[in-house]
Design an enzyme around this catalytic site. Structure first.
Site, PDB file in Angstrom:
ATOM      1  N   GLU A 180       0.829  -1.213   0.000  1.00 22.84           N
ATOM      2  CA  GLU A 180       0.000   0.000   0.000  1.00 22.84           C
ATOM      3  C   GLU A 180       0.865   1.267   0.000  1.00 22.84           C
ATOM      4  O   GLU A 180       0.533   2.257  -0.643  1.00 22.84           O
ATOM      5  CB  GLU A 180      -0.948  -0.026   1.211  1.00 22.84           C
ATOM      6  CG  GLU A 180      -2.007  -1.122   1.063  1.00 22.84           C
ATOM      7  CD  GLU A 180      -2.868  -1.277   2.307  1.00 22.84           C
ATOM      8  OE1 GLU A 180      -2.317  -1.652   3.359  1.00 22.84           O
ATOM      9  OE2 GLU A 180      -4.084  -1.019   2.226  1.00 22.84           O
ATOM     10  N   GLU A 220      -3.859  -9.537   3.709  1.00 29.46           N
ATOM     11  CA  GLU A 220      -4.574  -9.202   4.949  1.00 29.46           C
ATOM     12  C   GLU A 220      -5.717 -10.145   5.279  1.00 29.46           C
ATOM     13  O   GLU A 220      -5.965 -10.442   6.453  1.00 29.46           O
ATOM     14  CB  GLU A 220      -5.121  -7.761   4.874  1.00 29.46           C
ATOM     15  CG  GLU A 220      -4.078  -6.671   5.077  1.00 29.46           C
ATOM     16  CD  GLU A 220      -3.385  -6.230   3.800  1.00 29.46           C
ATOM     17  OE1 GLU A 220      -3.430  -6.984   2.802  1.00 29.46           O
ATOM     18  OE2 GLU A 220      -2.788  -5.150   3.799  1.00 29.46           O
TER      19      GLU A 220
HETATM   20  C1  3H9 Z   1      -1.321  -4.945   7.047  1.00 26.67           C
HETATM   21  O1  3H9 Z   1      -0.381  -4.567   6.417  1.00 26.67           O
HETATM   22  C2  3H9 Z   1      -2.556  -4.110   7.298  1.00 26.67           C
HETATM   23  C3  3H9 Z   1      -2.638  -2.876   6.434  1.00 26.67           C
HETATM   24  O2  3H9 Z   1      -3.323  -3.162   5.246  1.00 26.67           O
HETATM   25  C4  3H9 Z   1      -3.480  -1.808   7.109  1.00 26.67           C
HETATM   26  C5  3H9 Z   1      -2.855  -1.079   8.242  1.00 26.67           C
HETATM   27  C6  3H9 Z   1      -3.698   0.093   8.710  1.00 26.67           C
HETATM   28  N1  3H9 Z   1       4.377  -7.568  11.713  1.00 26.67           N
HETATM   29  O3  3H9 Z   1       7.772 -15.039   8.577  1.00 26.67           O
HETATM   30  P1  3H9 Z   1       9.139 -14.907   9.110  1.00 26.67           P
HETATM   31  C7  3H9 Z   1       7.818 -11.362  12.301  1.00 26.67           C
HETATM   32  S1  3H9 Z   1      -1.340  -6.448   7.803  1.00 26.67           S
HETATM   33  C8  3H9 Z   1       5.039  -7.985  12.823  1.00 26.67           C
HETATM   34  O4  3H9 Z   1       9.715 -16.040   9.853  1.00 26.67           O
HETATM   35  P2  3H9 Z   1      10.292 -14.939   6.480  1.00 26.67           P
HETATM   36  C9  3H9 Z   1       7.516 -12.840  12.498  1.00 26.67           C
HETATM   37  O5  3H9 Z   1       6.559 -13.030  13.506  1.00 26.67           O
HETATM   38  C10 3H9 Z   1       0.266  -7.135   7.451  1.00 26.67           C
HETATM   39  N2  3H9 Z   1       5.902  -9.018  12.832  1.00 26.67           N
HETATM   40  O6  3H9 Z   1      10.187 -14.436   7.976  1.00 26.67           O
HETATM   41  C11 3H9 Z   1       8.888 -13.378  12.864  1.00 26.67           C
HETATM   42  O7  3H9 Z   1       9.114 -13.053  14.215  1.00 26.67           O
HETATM   43  P3  3H9 Z   1      10.028 -14.011  15.150  1.00 26.67           P
HETATM   44  C12 3H9 Z   1       0.341  -7.645   6.087  1.00 26.67           C
HETATM   45  C13 3H9 Z   1       6.109  -9.664  11.680  1.00 26.67           C
HETATM   46  O8  3H9 Z   1      11.533 -14.383   5.954  1.00 26.67           O
HETATM   47  C14 3H9 Z   1       9.838 -12.524  12.019  1.00 26.67           C
HETATM   48  O9  3H9 Z   1       9.099 -11.333  11.706  1.00 26.67           O
HETATM   49  N3  3H9 Z   1       1.613  -8.355   5.909  1.00 26.67           N
HETATM   50  C15 3H9 Z   1       5.458  -9.288  10.497  1.00 26.67           C
HETATM   51  O10 3H9 Z   1      10.056 -16.399   6.416  1.00 26.67           O
HETATM   52  C16 3H9 Z   1      10.285 -13.183  10.740  1.00 26.67           C
HETATM   53  O11 3H9 Z   1       9.134 -13.611  10.032  1.00 26.67           O
HETATM   54  C17 3H9 Z   1       1.706  -9.667   6.045  1.00 26.67           C
HETATM   55  O12 3H9 Z   1       0.734 -10.365   6.296  1.00 26.67           O
HETATM   56  C18 3H9 Z   1       4.569  -8.180  10.535  1.00 26.67           C
HETATM   57  N4  3H9 Z   1       3.923  -7.736   9.434  1.00 26.67           N
HETATM   58  O13 3H9 Z   1       9.075 -14.262   5.729  1.00 26.67           O
HETATM   59  C19 3H9 Z   1       3.072 -10.256   5.864  1.00 26.67           C
HETATM   60  N5  3H9 Z   1       5.847 -10.127   9.507  1.00 26.67           N
HETATM   61  O14 3H9 Z   1      11.369 -14.038  14.503  1.00 26.67           O
HETATM   62  C20 3H9 Z   1       3.418 -11.146   7.033  1.00 26.67           C
HETATM   63  C21 3H9 Z   1       6.727 -10.973  10.054  1.00 26.67           C
HETATM   64  O15 3H9 Z   1       9.983 -13.314  16.462  1.00 26.67           O
HETATM   65  N6  3H9 Z   1       4.783 -11.632   6.987  1.00 26.67           N
HETATM   66  N7  3H9 Z   1       6.893 -10.707  11.366  1.00 26.67           N
HETATM   67  O16 3H9 Z   1       9.314 -15.342  15.146  1.00 26.67           O
HETATM   68  C22 3H9 Z   1       5.188 -12.576   6.133  1.00 26.67           C
HETATM   69  O17 3H9 Z   1       4.445 -13.078   5.317  1.00 26.67           O
HETATM   70  C23 3H9 Z   1       6.606 -13.041   6.245  1.00 26.67           C
HETATM   71  O18 3H9 Z   1       7.076 -12.669   7.522  1.00 26.67           O
HETATM   72  C24 3H9 Z   1       7.562 -12.438   5.195  1.00 26.67           C
HETATM   73  C25 3H9 Z   1       9.017 -12.864   5.567  1.00 26.67           C
HETATM   74  C26 3H9 Z   1       7.219 -13.004   3.808  1.00 26.67           C
HETATM   75  C27 3H9 Z   1       7.492 -10.944   5.167  1.00 26.67           C
END
Ligand code: 3H9
Length: 690
Positions: A105, A125
């Site tokens: 976004e 999301e």
């Molecule tokens: C959003 O954006 C809402 C908006 O539209 C509106 C707002 C108003 N936040 O997955 P990994 C942590 S909703 C906080 O193992 P990878 C995860 O818990 C969001 N923490 O890494 C882990 O912590 P720990 C939309 C997060 O390399 C560490 O980071 N976005 C977030 O395998 C490593 O993560 C998503 O849904 C976060 N957003 O994969 C994307 N993301 O080490 C969600 C990760 O303590 N994330 N953590 O266990 C992912 O899909 C994967 O993390 C990503 C990296 C592909 C980015």
């Protein structure tokens, strides 16, 4: 604390870099720093264009998920993005790794977008029970058209840069280094005299090809019980019917509604536990042993599935069977599994051709294997013979794993000269598809063997969960308890079909009788035989045994609780009579159950036994139980798992229910000590997760 957004200048180009490891999530500090950095850019007369990038392995991973459900802190992400878009100097998003959710976004609010090869661009999301709430539902359809936007937003799956370019989500695919590619694009834009180009100023997109009612009905069918996808479509609809600012207001309204749902809470719990569960404090600093070669004993459905999972991860596999024919059957099953994986895009044809599989009848072929996984018939006698053999042929330091789902791994380990190397690796069928792996740690298993098992789980892309030794470990032990609660309800008057329907309505992929049919009714028959038929309070489902004795073992014979015809399963008319006989034999007068009572009893049994499993240390943390049920037993992800369900329902409420049920069957319905304790302290399972 260092500034999470840095500002540097390369000539006339301002370079703003978000650096908030591990995923550059857009938490409060980053949002504030972004506003400050873009204010600086606006005021910097020497900067004519800005390039926004992310430090580390990706651009921006989205909003900080841990902030949802807490009081919001200004500036909100939509305002930050509006400010970027409103600038009167152009901004380029130079994207690598991933731009997800709020991260994409932000990019959509920039005036130009470039993505590097291999980047994931998406709005995931809905998988968290929310919708893109920072303009994603309004800007995406303006760039891609409504149909493509709906697919991206309600599907939640990211796309690669080529597809994103084709859709109009980005302007170009870069080459080489992301910083250099971003700056090179910026120089081209400057040379062309390009100015800001605001997505919000594009006219509202046209209505989709299908009508909105049809889209809503499709989403309800594809995502039964879930609310986020349908809400997200409503927000996209607003983009087609309202000016941008009104659409944003509608997006915010729908977003806030979702933030307040229990589904959002359940899905975000599931997101974090999936990552936390394999991260064991006890393994900090413990080095796993290297694994490149895996041995498998047994080439049935389970052994072949495990072999497939290992081959998909690029490991070499030697599978031992008892005869040449059986070895060749296993090789065929594995070949079929791999072909299916190629079709589903899990493996490319070159990788398929390169798999390193040997099938043999010789244990000696395992002498170089780093780990061996036994997947033979579930009998202690047979397993002990296999481990005796393995003890003789495996090299020093090899990990000896059993895939048993119930048996005592301490006994198996004790029969070898190397109990420290023995561990349980309990896969779930089909093992190349199901994500759960129970890592069962026996009394004498060495820490580096546990670390190796978790490293293997990670390589196989499994959700690996530590379990202790007991009958059925975490998953099957709890299963046998709630399965008994279902049997008790059947005996008392509920039909298997009402129970299945009520639990499927609650969100389970399948009700217990459909699951029993799928697993094979003979499995339950065998298990009860082994455990004895007189455990306290347990209802013995004679009706299922009668079906087995008549040759009806469930799906594999076309008849069980259901009859499996061409038009899908229908109720087996013989079952009611069999249950009726059992009721008469037990002197039970049947009564009616409401669907609510069915769900409440089933869940109370699940939570109660899970509390015992945690209380006894079989699962170290409640989230381990949630992970097991979500990834191996079809528990609805949007409810977060049984422990999350208990926390949301109220521990004391569940205890009261159990006390009530105990009036009919006091032996079965005994409140677990941990549940009692948490209820007394007004505490939650969640408090034990940290
Ligand atoms: C959003 O954006 C809402 C908006 O539209 C509106 C707002 C108003 N936040 O997955 P990994 C942590 S909703 C906080 O193992 P990878 C995860 O818990 C969001 N923490 O890494 C882990 O912590 P720990 C939309 C997060 O390399 C560490 O980071 N976005 C977030 O395998 C490593 O993560 C998503 O849904 C976060 N957003 O994969 C994307 N993301 O080490 C969600 C990760 O303590 N994330 N953590 O266990 C992912 O899909 C994967 O993390 C990503 C990296 C592909 C980015």
């Amino acid at each position: 604390m260092t500034d999470p957004v840095s500002y540097t200048r390369e000539g006339e180009i301002a370079v703003l870099t978000v650096d908030n490891p591990p995923v550059n999530a857009l938490g409060h500090a980053v949002r504030k720093a972004l506003v400050a950095a873009f204010d600086r850019f606006a005021a910097d007369d020497d900067a004519r264009i800005a390039v926004l990038t992310g430090a580390g392995r990706l651009f921006l991973g989205g909003a900080d998920i841990s902030e949802f459900g807490k009081p919001p802190q200004d500036p909100w992400l939509p305002e930050v993005i509006d400010r970027i878009e409103a600038l009167d100097k152009p901004v380029v998003a130079a994207i690598h790794g991933a731009a997800l959710g709020g991260g994409l976004e932000v990019a959509l609010g920039c005036h130009y977008r470039l993505a590097m090869p291999g980047t994931k661009l998406g709005l995931p999301e809905v998988g968290l029970g929310i919708l893109p709430g920072a303009g994603g539902t309004q800007r995406t359809p303006r760039l891609t058209g409504t149909d493509a936007a709906l697919a991206l937003i309600t599907g939640g799956k990211p796309v690669g840069p080529d597809k994103a370019l084709e859709m109009g989500l980005i302007d170009r695919v870069g080459e080489g280094d992301v910083q250099e590619a971003g700056q090179s694009y910026a120089r081209t834009l400057l040379a062309d005299g390009a100015g800001p180009r605001r997505t919000a100023e594009i006219a509202p997109p046209a209505a989709p090809d299908k009508g909105w009612d049809e889209i809503d009905a499709d989403l309800a069918k594809r995502h039964p019980g879930e609310v986020a996808q349908r809400h997200a479509a409503r927000a996209v609809r607003a983009a087609t019917e309202m000016p941008f600012d009104d659409g944003m207001t509608e997006e915010r309204r729908l977003f806030n509604e979702l933030v307040d749902t229990p589904q959002r809470e359940g899905l975000i719990h599931a997101f974090f536990l999936e990552r936390k569960v394999s991260n064991l404090p006890e393994l900090k600093g413990v080095e796993p042993r290297p694994i490149t070669a895996v041995g498998i004993i047994g080439g049935g459905t389970m052994g072949s599935g495990i072999a497939t999972a290992c081959l998909l991860a690029g490991l070499s596999v030697t599978l031992v069977e008892t005869s040449v024919e059986a070895a060749s059957r296993a090789a065929n099953t594995i070949a079929g599994n791999l072909d299916g994986a190629v079709k589903r895009g899990k493996m490319n044809p070159t990788q398929r051709d390169a798999v390193d599989l040997t099938t043999t009848t010789e244990y000696e072929a395992l002498s170089e294997a780093d780990v061996v996984i036994e997947a033979v018939f579930e009998s202690m006698e047979v397993k002990l013979q296999v481990f005796d053999h393995l003890d003789r042929v495996m090299k020093d330091g090899a990990v000896l794993a059993t895939n048993t789902s119930y048996l005592d791994i301490n006994e198996i380990a004790g029969a070898t000269k190397r109990p420290g190397d023995v561990i349980g690796l309990h896969f779930f069928s089909p093992a190349h598809v199901m994500r759960l792996l129970e890592v069962v740690v026996a009394d004498r298993t060495a820490p580096e063997v546990v670390a190796t098992a978790f490293a293997l789980g990670k390589a196989l892309k499994k959700v690996a969960v530590r379990a202790g030794v007991c009958d059925g470990f975490i998953g099957n032990r709890i299963l046998s308890h709630y399965r008994s609660a279902a049997d008790e309800m059947m005996l008392q008057g509920a039909s298997p079909y009402q129970i299945d329907r009520a639990l499927e309505e609650f969100g389970f992929a399948m009700g217990p009788s459909k699951v029993a049919d799928l697993a094979g009714l003979d499995i339950g028959y065998m298990t009860r035989d082994r455990k004895g038929r007189d455990s306290p309070g347990i209802v013995n489902p004679d009706w299922a045994d009668r079906l087995v004795e008549d040759g009806h073992k469930g799906r594999k014979t076309g008849r069980g609780f259901y009859v499996y015809g061409d038009d899908g399963p229908t109720e087996n008319p013989d079952v009611a009579g069999l249950i009726d006989t059992a009721r008469k034999d037990a002197g039970v007068t049947p009564r009616d159950f409401t669907d609510e009572e069915i769900v409440a009893r089933y869940m109370a049994a699940m939570v109660n036994e899970a509390a015992r499993v945690v209380g006894e240390g079989i699962a170290k943390r409640p989230l381990a139980v949630d992970a097991v049920k979500l990834f191996g037993y079809g528990f609805p992800r949007y409810r977060g798992g049984p422990m999350k369900y208990a926390d949301m329902t109220g521990i004391a409420t569940i205890r009261d229910r159990i006390r009530g049920y105990a009036e009919d069957n006091p032996e079965f319905w005994q409140v677990a000590p941990l549940l009692d304790d948490l209820a007394d302290k007004d505490s939650k399972f969640e408090d034990m997760n940290t």
